[in-house]
Design an enzyme around this catalytic site. Sequence first.
Site, mmCIF file in Angstrom:
data_model
loop_
_atom_site.group_PDB
_atom_site.id
_atom_site.type_symbol
_atom_site.label_atom_id
_atom_site.label_comp_id
_atom_site.label_asym_id
_atom_site.label_seq_id
_atom_site.Cartn_x
_atom_site.Cartn_y
_atom_site.Cartn_z
ATOM 1 N N ARG A 224 0.662 -1.026 -0.065
ATOM 2 C CA ARG A 224 -0.021 -0.178 0.024
ATOM 3 C C ARG A 224 0.903 1.348 0.440
ATOM 4 N NH1 ARG A 224 -3.363 -2.399 -1.191
ATOM 5 N NH2 ARG A 224 -5.896 -3.208 -0.724
ATOM 6 N N HIS A 272 -1.022 -0.255 -9.822
ATOM 7 C CA HIS A 272 -1.716 -1.003 -9.044
ATOM 8 C C HIS A 272 -1.902 -2.361 -9.532
ATOM 9 C CE1 HIS A 272 -3.983 -0.625 -4.514
ATOM 10 N NE2 HIS A 272 -3.710 -2.389 -5.803
HETATM 11 P P1 NDP Z 1 -2.346 -11.848 4.995
HETATM 12 O O1 NDP Z 1 -2.599 -11.075 6.067
HETATM 13 O O2 NDP Z 1 -1.326 -13.213 4.340
HETATM 14 O O3 NDP Z 1 -0.250 -11.399 5.184
HETATM 15 C C1 NDP Z 1 -0.158 -10.313 5.304
HETATM 16 C C2 NDP Z 1 1.413 -10.435 6.456
HETATM 17 O O4 NDP Z 1 1.924 -9.507 6.948
HETATM 18 C C3 NDP Z 1 1.893 -12.366 7.644
HETATM 19 O O5 NDP Z 1 2.870 -12.581 7.433
HETATM 20 C C4 NDP Z 1 1.516 -10.899 9.127
HETATM 21 O O6 NDP Z 1 2.739 -10.904 9.891
HETATM 22 C C5 NDP Z 1 2.585 -9.853 9.001
HETATM 23 N N1 NDP Z 1 2.398 -8.612 9.518
HETATM 24 C C6 NDP Z 1 1.093 -7.316 9.733
HETATM 25 N N2 NDP Z 1 1.175 -6.891 10.555
HETATM 26 C C7 NDP Z 1 2.689 -6.650 11.095
HETATM 27 C C8 NDP Z 1 3.700 -6.370 11.973
HETATM 28 N N3 NDP Z 1 3.575 -5.201 12.715
HETATM 29 N N4 NDP Z 1 5.053 -6.493 11.553
HETATM 30 C C9 NDP Z 1 5.595 -7.336 10.918
HETATM 31 N N5 NDP Z 1 4.481 -8.230 9.950
HETATM 32 C C10 NDP Z 1 3.414 -8.070 9.978
HETATM 33 O O7 NDP Z 1 -1.724 -10.891 3.618
HETATM 34 P P2 NDP Z 1 -1.608 -10.936 1.958
HETATM 35 O O8 NDP Z 1 -0.352 -11.656 1.314
HETATM 36 O O9 NDP Z 1 -2.806 -11.272 1.454
HETATM 37 O O10 NDP Z 1 -1.439 -9.842 1.568
HETATM 38 C C11 NDP Z 1 -0.572 -8.653 1.952
HETATM 39 C C12 NDP Z 1 -1.114 -7.274 0.953
HETATM 40 O O11 NDP Z 1 -0.896 -7.213 0.002
HETATM 41 C C13 NDP Z 1 -2.590 -6.897 0.917
HETATM 42 O O12 NDP Z 1 -3.202 -6.469 2.567
HETATM 43 C C14 NDP Z 1 -2.588 -5.672 0.518
HETATM 44 O O13 NDP Z 1 -2.073 -4.221 0.882
HETATM 45 C C15 NDP Z 1 -1.808 -5.584 -0.625
HETATM 46 N N6 NDP Z 1 -2.021 -6.013 -1.995
HETATM 47 C C16 NDP Z 1 -1.418 -5.718 -2.712
HETATM 48 C C17 NDP Z 1 -1.927 -5.691 -4.485
HETATM 49 C C18 NDP Z 1 -1.376 -5.477 -5.450
HETATM 50 O O14 NDP Z 1 -2.061 -5.492 -6.296
HETATM 51 N N7 NDP Z 1 -0.647 -4.202 -5.272
HETATM 52 C C19 NDP Z 1 -2.212 -7.264 -4.781
HETATM 53 C C20 NDP Z 1 -3.318 -7.656 -3.024
HETATM 54 C C21 NDP Z 1 -2.607 -7.220 -2.535
HETATM 55 P P3 NDP Z 1 2.122 -12.418 11.022
HETATM 56 O O15 NDP Z 1 2.035 -14.483 9.938
HETATM 57 O O16 NDP Z 1 2.851 -12.872 11.618
HETATM 58 O O17 NDP Z 1 0.938 -12.861 11.172
HETATM 59 C C1 OXD Z 2 -5.523 -6.236 -2.626
HETATM 60 C C2 OXD Z 2 -5.383 -5.034 -3.932
HETATM 61 O O1 OXD Z 2 -6.346 -5.863 -1.535
HETATM 62 O O2 OXD Z 2 -5.408 -5.241 -5.013
HETATM 63 O O3 OXD Z 2 -6.144 -6.894 -3.082
HETATM 64 O O4 OXD Z 2 -4.360 -4.206 -3.660
#
Ligand code: NDP
Ligand code: OXD
Length: 309
Positions: A224, A272
């Site tokens: 993001r 994006h």
């Molecule tokens: P998940 O919820 O599966 O994974 C999030 C990860 O971040 C977990 O490993 C979590 O740790 C870690 N995390 C969260 N908070 C912290 C913190 N404070 N410190 C350290 N680690 C942290 O999310 P996804 O993998 O499904 O998606 C990630 C992001 O990708 C989405 O939220 C979205 O913003 C972005 N995205 C962007 C897209 C694009 O087109 N550019 C498309 C899709 C998604 P733990 O495992 O320990 O809980």
């Molecule tokens: C998502 C994105 O969060 O597209 O899936 O950014």
Amino acid sequence: MSITIFSQGRNTGRWADALRERRPGLEVRTYPETVPADEVEFALAWNHPLGAFKDFPNLKCIASTGAGVDHILRDPELPEGVQITRIVDEDLTQDMGMFVTALVLNHVRCLHGYKDAQREHAWKQHRYLRTADVVIGVMGMGVLGSHTAKQLSNLGFKVHGWSRSTKLLEGIGTYAGPEELEAFLSKSDILICLLPLTKKTSGVLNKELFSKLPKGAHVINVARGEHLVDEDLIEMLDNGHLSGASLDVFREEPLPAEHPFWEHPQINVTPHIASITNPASAVSQILENYDRMRHGEPLINVVSQTKGY
Ligand code: NDP
Ligand code: OXD
């Protein structure tokens, strides 16, 4: 019973078609199409108009059409007791892995530089990096981060990841929590951000963090825009500490025409597009949750509103 789509400008028609095709007879409405407010129980949302949900007293579930839910949780008027779900989908995961891999390969093989050279008819070879000589750090080892890490590791890169809780992944070193962040950063020649946007992660990609990366590191942000402090990135590129950045997400989208990222020679901008949910593939989990909600069963892919992801 019906599903109401609350979306500003992303794939609304494709979601409506996918829902109707998979469940003929299901009533699908698009906000602000007028409906009796007490009939709205299940919302499908992407960047809804803030405050829109408070007018529906029987709303039980808000399903994000993406992996992230920050666009829902940022609404200060979210009704209490509503469950929020997100997309976890094979296509979305594969697409993210492919996109990040393309950015990494573009960087290590200097491909974008050849486009510039071609424009000038210049035959200029750049020294490239071999996979085994590059260490990649993935911030956020959830669904997308751990898949991307494995894909890069399979290509021969040395990969390690950082998350809140400790992970065990074959061939991938992992670090957890703020106390292990510095050790993780100090070895990351390429840093990939795949964190969710939460109160704790907002602004995490800042000058202090960049200064802990090895000199010449490349930063990839596909999570993001609010993770990144824009002026800190520009400062660390201009003073030579970072060598470049690939950015897919921005504080304001579309990225305003006058934003300095557009013209910066070391920044690659994409709109994006890393991974967009394919409604045809993800519609089944939406319908599954719709059925579960109607039968009073526990939903799948529910996010923790306390953790923010
Ligand atoms: P998940 O919820 O599966 O994974 C999030 C990860 O971040 C977990 O490993 C979590 O740790 C870690 N995390 C969260 N908070 C912290 C913190 N404070 N410190 C350290 N680690 C942290 O999310 P996804 O993998 O499904 O998606 C990630 C992001 O990708 C989405 O939220 C979205 O913003 C972005 N995205 C962007 C897209 C694009 O087109 N550019 C498309 C899709 C998604 P733990 O495992 O320990 O809980
Ligand atoms: C998502 C994105 O969060 O597209 O899936 O950014």
